[in-house]
Scaffold this active site. Structure first.
Site, PDB file in Angstrom:
ATOM      1  N   TRP A 142       0.826  -1.212   0.000  1.00 23.23           N
ATOM      2  CA  TRP A 142       0.000   0.000   0.000  1.00 23.23           C
ATOM      3  C   TRP A 142       0.860   1.262   0.000  1.00 23.23           C
ATOM      4  CZ3 TRP A 142      -4.307  -1.112  -1.946  1.00 23.23           C
ATOM      5  CH2 TRP A 142      -4.985  -2.283  -1.604  1.00 23.23           C
TER       6      TRP A 142
ATOM      7  N   ASP B 188      -1.278   6.659   6.410  1.00 24.58           N
ATOM      8  CA  ASP B 188      -2.396   5.779   6.057  1.00 24.58           C
ATOM      9  C   ASP B 188      -2.596   4.828   7.238  1.00 24.58           C
ATOM     10  OD1 ASP B 188      -4.043   3.760   5.132  1.00 24.58           O
ATOM     11  OD2 ASP B 188      -2.892   3.331   3.316  1.00 24.58           O
TER      12      ASP B 188
ATOM     13  N   LYS C 188     -11.826  -1.675   6.872  1.00 16.37           N
ATOM     14  CA  LYS C 188     -11.006  -2.599   7.640  1.00 16.37           C
ATOM     15  C   LYS C 188     -11.502  -2.641   9.090  1.00 16.37           C
ATOM     16  CE  LYS C 188      -8.616  -2.996   3.929  1.00 16.37           C
ATOM     17  NZ  LYS C 188      -7.485  -2.220   3.471  1.00 16.37           N
TER      18      LYS C 188
END
Ligand SMILES: *Cc1c(COP(=O)(O)O)cnc(C)c1O
Length: 360
Positions: A101, A171, A195
């Site tokens: 990511w 993030d 999530k």
């Protein structure tokens, strides 16, 4: 009714209580005669929902007054572009690449300016976090970027990087609201909610007010300017209204539970159950360096692909689902987010122990 223990990395489990409230309010939200899915986002009743969600989020996460909270769309992945478009005044940014990511965010930023990879853990399949105490931060960097919990590899930062005065962008998708964080350390903290916070379709951005300006890269679309959304309290256009409502229920659930200090205790307890077992097991082993272990995503393997496969399929038959590891790592991964009850982890460990006795 059958409910499984879902160890998916995302979308993932939601608290049972939240689902029950959503069910109870489905057909007639608080006497409005409609579901939240059907109502106008400009109505008084919806305004109350989004305002309460924001207020509860601010309370739970401890967001200071000089930060805005934005409910956006496009997933965490849209932020990979939105961040450079809004923050790259000098067209330079520094990235710490600790997983897929972070790598994607770094690559995307390269479309807008110079994105420097100032540290990486790719040499050992992202199984650790590099030393971030004294990095070669670029003098003209507009910000330093990290992915604080690496969903795929199961690592997390123990300490935030020393950015030498530069803005920190993080993030936090796969650790959002799993523990208290000091927001004042960040310029932007953001995450997709699917999530740990709510149903897919909402990205929450917490951004320091002075970073919200009209001074963005030329050609930045209206929808990709933080200012557009900040000026309109996340109601510039139609927001993901129902999903924000469910996030709001999750914030209330967290408040009732005792907030993030309490949530962190529970998460640590859950992670310990699983890691202690992995450390003692002769068949299963964790794949990351101990000091960087995530509280949320726990990857592990046996000695063979065949046994991994057998484990995943037998676990699924027992109601422990989505334990297959990410395609880039193989093996298994148990994501044990906020909504996974400790019984789920204990039962998984019991099952692993049984599997080990049968196959060890
Ligand atoms: C899942 C994930 C993303 C991507 O999220 P989308 O909402 O699917 O774009 C980004 N970063 C992290 C850390 C993630 O876990």
């Amino acid at each position: 009714m059958k409910r499984v223990y879902n160890f998916s990395a995302g979308p993932s489990m939601l608290p049972m209580e939240v689902l029950e409230t959503a069910r109870d309010e489905m057909l007639d939200y608080k006497g409005s005669g409609q579901s939240v899915m059907e109502m106008s986002h400009r109505s008084k009743v919806y305004d109350e929902i989004i305002k309460t969600a924001e207020a509860d989020f601010r309370e739970v996460a401890g967001v200071p007054d000089n930060y805005k909270v934005l409910f956006l769309q496009g997933g965490a992945s849209t932020q990979f572009a939105m961040i450079p478009m809004n923050l790259m005044k000098n067209k330079v940014a520094d990235y710490i690449v600790t997983g897929q990511w972070a790598k994607k965010a770094w690559q995307e930023a390269g479309n807008f300016g110079t994105a420097n990879k100032i540290a990486s853990s790719e040499d050992k399949t992202f199984s650790y976090i590099p030393d971030v105490s004294d990095l070669p931060i670029s003098e003209d960097a507009d910000y330093v970027y990290i992915c604080q919990n690496n969903t795929i590899y199961g690592t997390r930062y123990k300490e935030l990087p020393n950015t030498k005065g530069k803005i920190l962008v993080s993030d936090v998708s796969s650790m959002f609201l799993s523990e208290p964080l000091d927001i004042t350390k960040y310029g932007i903290m953001y995450g997709g909610v699917q999530k740990n916070v709510g149903p897919a379709g909402v990205t929450i951005v917490v951004i320091r007010e002075d970073l919200i300006t009209e001074d963005v890269l030329p050609g930045t679309p209206t929808m990709l300017k933080y200012k557009t959304h900040a000026d309109n309290d996340s109601l510039y256009n139609t927001p993901p209204a129902y999903n924000i409502y469910v996030c709001g229920l999750v914030f209330k659930w967290l408040k009732k539970l005792g907030g993030l200090t309490e949530m962190k205790k529970i998460n640590e307890e859950k992670a310990e159950v699983l890691y202690d077992y992995l450390d003692a097991s002769k068949l299963f082993k964790g794949t990351v360096e101990k000091e960087y272990r995530s509280l949320m995503n726990v990857p592990f393997v046996t000695e063979s692909d065949e046994l991994n496969k057998k484990f995943v399929s037998e676990a699924e038959a027992e109601g422990f689902v989505n334990l297959k590891g990410h395609r880039s790592v193989g093996g298994m991964r148990a994501s044990i987010y906020n909504a996974m009850p400790i019984e789920g982890v204990k039962k998984l460990v019991e099952f692993m122990d049984k599997f080990e006795k049968e196959n060890g």
